[in-house]
Design an enzyme around this catalytic site. Structure first.
Site, PDB file in Angstrom:
ATOM      1  N   HIS A 101       0.917  -1.286  -0.170  1.00 23.53           N
ATOM      2  CA  HIS A 101      -0.148  -0.134  -0.009  1.00 23.53           C
ATOM      3  C   HIS A 101       1.041   1.128  -0.008  1.00 23.53           C
ATOM      4  O   HIS A 101       2.002   1.097   0.425  1.00 23.53           O
ATOM      5  CB  HIS A 101      -0.692   0.250   1.304  1.00 23.53           C
ATOM      6  CG  HIS A 101      -1.742  -1.047   1.530  1.00 23.53           C
ATOM      7  ND1 HIS A 101      -1.278  -2.060   2.226  1.00 23.53           N
ATOM      8  CD2 HIS A 101      -3.050  -1.184   1.181  1.00 23.53           C
ATOM      9  CE1 HIS A 101      -2.395  -3.054   2.330  1.00 23.53           C
ATOM     10  NE2 HIS A 101      -3.445  -2.366   1.837  1.00 23.53           N
ATOM     11  N   ASP A 104       2.494   2.186   3.190  1.00 22.40           N
ATOM     12  CA  ASP A 104       3.300   1.033   3.983  1.00 22.40           C
ATOM     13  C   ASP A 104       4.963   1.534   3.603  1.00 22.40           C
ATOM     14  O   ASP A 104       5.561   1.372   4.465  1.00 22.40           O
ATOM     15  CB  ASP A 104       3.425  -0.342   3.042  1.00 22.40           C
ATOM     16  CG  ASP A 104       1.658  -1.051   3.236  1.00 22.40           C
ATOM     17  OD1 ASP A 104       1.278  -0.617   4.410  1.00 22.40           O
ATOM     18  OD2 ASP A 104       1.544  -1.818   2.403  1.00 22.40           O
ATOM     19  N   GLU A 232     -10.806  -7.316  -4.327  1.00 20.88           N
ATOM     20  CA  GLU A 232     -10.588  -8.474  -3.163  1.00 20.88           C
ATOM     21  C   GLU A 232     -11.795  -8.460  -2.208  1.00 20.88           C
ATOM     22  O   GLU A 232     -11.859  -7.513  -1.123  1.00 20.88           O
ATOM     23  CB  GLU A 232      -9.317  -8.140  -2.295  1.00 20.88           C
ATOM     24  CG  GLU A 232      -8.919  -8.717  -1.166  1.00 20.88           C
ATOM     25  CD  GLU A 232      -7.529  -8.555  -0.563  1.00 20.88           C
ATOM     26  OE1 GLU A 232      -6.649  -8.200  -1.375  1.00 20.88           O
ATOM     27  OE2 GLU A 232      -7.530  -9.137   0.691  1.00 20.88           O
ATOM     28  N   GLU A 268      -8.807 -13.827  -0.944  1.00 18.99           N
ATOM     29  CA  GLU A 268      -8.082 -14.234   0.165  1.00 18.99           C
ATOM     30  C   GLU A 268      -8.916 -15.279   1.024  1.00 18.99           C
ATOM     31  O   GLU A 268      -9.947 -15.117   1.281  1.00 18.99           O
ATOM     32  CB  GLU A 268      -7.909 -12.870   1.245  1.00 18.99           C
ATOM     33  CG  GLU A 268      -7.391 -13.384   2.485  1.00 18.99           C
ATOM     34  CD  GLU A 268      -6.967 -11.879   3.297  1.00 18.99           C
ATOM     35  OE1 GLU A 268      -6.510 -11.027   2.317  1.00 18.99           O
ATOM     36  OE2 GLU A 268      -7.115 -11.959   4.193  1.00 18.99           O
ATOM     37  N   ASP A 309      -5.561 -13.513   9.646  1.00 14.49           N
ATOM     38  CA  ASP A 309      -4.411 -13.534   8.822  1.00 14.49           C
ATOM     39  C   ASP A 309      -3.189 -14.549   8.979  1.00 14.49           C
ATOM     40  O   ASP A 309      -2.106 -13.838   8.910  1.00 14.49           O
ATOM     41  CB  ASP A 309      -3.907 -11.944   8.567  1.00 14.49           C
ATOM     42  CG  ASP A 309      -4.933 -11.161   7.668  1.00 14.49           C
ATOM     43  OD1 ASP A 309      -5.819 -11.882   6.887  1.00 14.49           O
ATOM     44  OD2 ASP A 309      -4.678  -9.679   7.486  1.00 14.49           O
ATOM     45  N   ASP A 339      -0.465 -12.568   2.468  1.00 13.29           N
ATOM     46  CA  ASP A 339      -1.073 -11.463   3.170  1.00 13.29           C
ATOM     47  C   ASP A 339      -1.390 -12.220   4.733  1.00 13.29           C
ATOM     48  O   ASP A 339      -2.566 -12.302   5.084  1.00 13.29           O
ATOM     49  CB  ASP A 339      -2.476 -11.125   2.643  1.00 13.29           C
ATOM     50  CG  ASP A 339      -3.105  -9.902   3.343  1.00 13.29           C
ATOM     51  OD1 ASP A 339      -2.539  -9.390   4.312  1.00 13.29           O
ATOM     52  OD2 ASP A 339      -4.059  -9.277   2.742  1.00 13.29           O
TER      53      ASP A 339
HETATM   54  C1  XLS Z   1      -7.479  -6.703   4.624  1.00 16.83           C
HETATM   55  C2  XLS Z   1      -6.791  -7.040   3.257  1.00 16.83           C
HETATM   56  C3  XLS Z   1      -5.819  -5.984   2.662  1.00 16.83           C
HETATM   57  C4  XLS Z   1      -5.649  -6.185   1.381  1.00 16.83           C
HETATM   58  C5  XLS Z   1      -4.894  -5.043   0.747  1.00 16.83           C
HETATM   59  O1  XLS Z   1      -8.314  -7.417   5.261  1.00 16.83           O
HETATM   60  O2  XLS Z   1      -6.908  -8.439   3.217  1.00 16.83           O
HETATM   61  O3  XLS Z   1      -4.722  -6.457   3.569  1.00 16.83           O
HETATM   62  O4  XLS Z   1      -5.005  -7.489   0.922  1.00 16.83           O
HETATM   63  O5  XLS Z   1      -5.402  -3.701   0.973  1.00 16.83           O
HETATM   64 NI    NI Z   2      -7.353 -10.127   5.250  1.00 17.54          NI
HETATM   65 NI    NI Z   3      -5.782  -9.568   1.522  1.00 13.02          NI
END
Ligand code: XLS
Ligand code: NI
Ligand code: NI
Length: 439
Positions: A101, A104, A232, A268, A309, A339
């Site tokens: 990002h 980041d 996403e 994800e 995560d 991630d």
């Molecule tokens: C948050 C998301 C984030 C995205 C990128 O839950 O997974 O990390 O992958 O903005």
């Molecule tokens: Ni996530």
């Molecule tokens: Ni993510």
């Protein structure tokens, strides 16, 4: 240049019987599976945010890990130290890609002009390192959720000024993605959602999100971005109801607004399970619409209702994921972005490596087992046979769209009553999976 991970050697493949914690047991980059090396199957990626920024803060406590990398956090010196540490980390693990990002990379300044200057400076530095090492950018994105201005979202905000600010961030993040040669740009919904309909104009918010995406496509294409845009999906967290709830919802949205030619999905694992789906379900939904773009490789905890995560360790899930990916012909511009973050109590530099070793080995196993499943053929054959009634006779007519309700009703009347469909044999199929996994 300072070495940040001094006691860590380059991580090598040593095979399943190795008890060296700093070695791969299953990820053998050169091993060929179904015609491609593991390295080609997996474009593994390091998430800048979890790896180089997150120090283990949670709602009840401050960070436990030291991610200062020898510099004062919040300075450009620190931003550069993170680049150095990140490239050393990727090099030691044999990871070729990263994702970020905007914020980041550098500490956000008071004005966007100043933040952008910092971003230019750091990406010059990153680019030098990329040129020297061959590392690549998998995808870029803009953080449109952390700053208080985004309390009501970005595309979905009630403030036109905040919307414009978000657009400026997207523009810059696209510039940087192109500058670094990225083939993907992600929109994770951030706070694009709502807490209560009592204060929400849902239609305007959805239209505005689509407008922002459309402008991103127009701008991206105008500066030579020829990769994929991704949504996403995630059903909740931070907002109670996120608009991009799951793959099916996001696909419907993209089609409704005519964005489906430029966008694919970044799926994800943890978001899938939060939506009440399996990871495999979300991958399949994306794949059958030709929209399986990229993967955020992580794992949730089914006993917890939030996005934990975690580094993936569930081989069954990874196998079913790789089964979908292989069946879909692989990911084109996408890859496998970890991630994922260490648990708060796993706070040492070694733990950062253990996390990635675990994740890469889990996916390597998933690939090996998914290939075995496909080569075994029993499951695919079973599914094919299960629908055989659509290959001829009335079934073929249905599939070809060559019949109608009148004809089907006549057919049914002649039949009197159909026989029961063939058995689903779920338990038999599950036992095949077990013998492939453990046989
Ligand atoms: C948050 C998301 C984030 C995205 C990128 O839950 O997974 O990390 O992958 O903005
Ligand atoms: Ni996530
Ligand atoms: Ni993510």
């Amino acid at each position: 240049m300072a070495e940040f991970f001094k006691n860590i050697p380059k991580i090598k493949y040593e095979g399943p019987s190795s008890d060296n914690p700093l070695a791969f047991k299953f990820y053998d980059p050169d091993r060929v599976i179904m015609g491609k090396t593991m390295k080609e199957h997996f474009k593994f990626s390091m998430a800048w945010w979890h790896t180089l920024c997150a120090a283990g803060t949670d709602m009840f406590g401050v960070g436990t890990a030291d991610k200062s990398f020898g510099a004062e956090v919040g300075t450009m010196e620190h931003a550069k130290a993170k680049v150095d540490a990140g490239f050393e980390f990727m090099d030691k693990l044999g990871i070729e890609y990263f994702c970020f990002h905007d914020v980041d990379l550098v500490p956000e300044a008071d004005t966007i002009a100043e933040t952008n200057k910092r971003l230019d400076e750091i990406t010059d530095y990153i680019k030098e390192k990329m040129d020297a090492t061959g590392k690549k950018l998998l995808w870029g994105t803009a953080n449109l959720f952390s700053n208080p201005r985004y309390m009501n979202g970005a595309g979905s905000t009630n403030s036109a000024d905040v919307y414009a600010f978000a657009a400026a961030q997207v523009k810059k993040a696209l510039d940087l993605t192109v500058k670094l040669g990225g083939k993907g740009y992600v929109f994770w919904g951030g706070r694009e959602g709502y807490e209560t309909l009592l204060n929400t104009n849902m239609k305007l918010e959805l239209d505005n999100i689509a407008r922002l995406m459309k402008m991103a496509v127009d701008y991206g294409r105008s500066i030579g971005f020829d990769g994929d845009f991704y949504i996403e999906p995630k059903p909740k967290e931070p907002t109670k109801h996120q608009y991009d709830f799951d793959a099916a919802t996001a696909i419907g949205f993209l089609k409704e607004y005519g964005l489906d030619k430029d966008f694919k999905l970044n799926i994800e694992a943890n978001h899938a399970t939060l939506a009440g789906h399996t990871f495999q379900h979300e991958l399949r939904v994306s794949a059958i619409h030709g929209m399986l773009g990229s993967i955020d490789a992580n794992q949730g905890d089914l006993l917890l209702g939030w996005d934990t995560d975690e580094f993936p360790f569930d081989v069954y899930e990874a196998t079913m994921c790789m089964y979908e990916v292989l069946k879909a012909g692989g990911l084109k511009n996408g890859g496998f972005n970890f991630d994922a973050k260490n648990r708060r109590a796993s706070y040492t530099p070694e733990d950062m490596f253990y996390g990635f070793i675990l994740g890469m080995d889990t996916f390597a196993l998933g690939l090996i087992k998914a290939a075995a499943l496909i080569e075994d053929g029993r499951i695919d054959k079973f599914v094919e046979d299960r629908y055989a009634s659509f290959n001829s006779g009335i079934g073929a007519k249905i599939v070809k769209g060559e019949t109608n309700l009148v004809e089907l009703a006549e057919y049914a009347e002649k039949l009197g009553a159909p026989e029961l469909p063939s058995s689903g044999r779920q338990e038999y199929l599950q036992s095949i999976i077990n013998s492939i996994l453990f046989g």
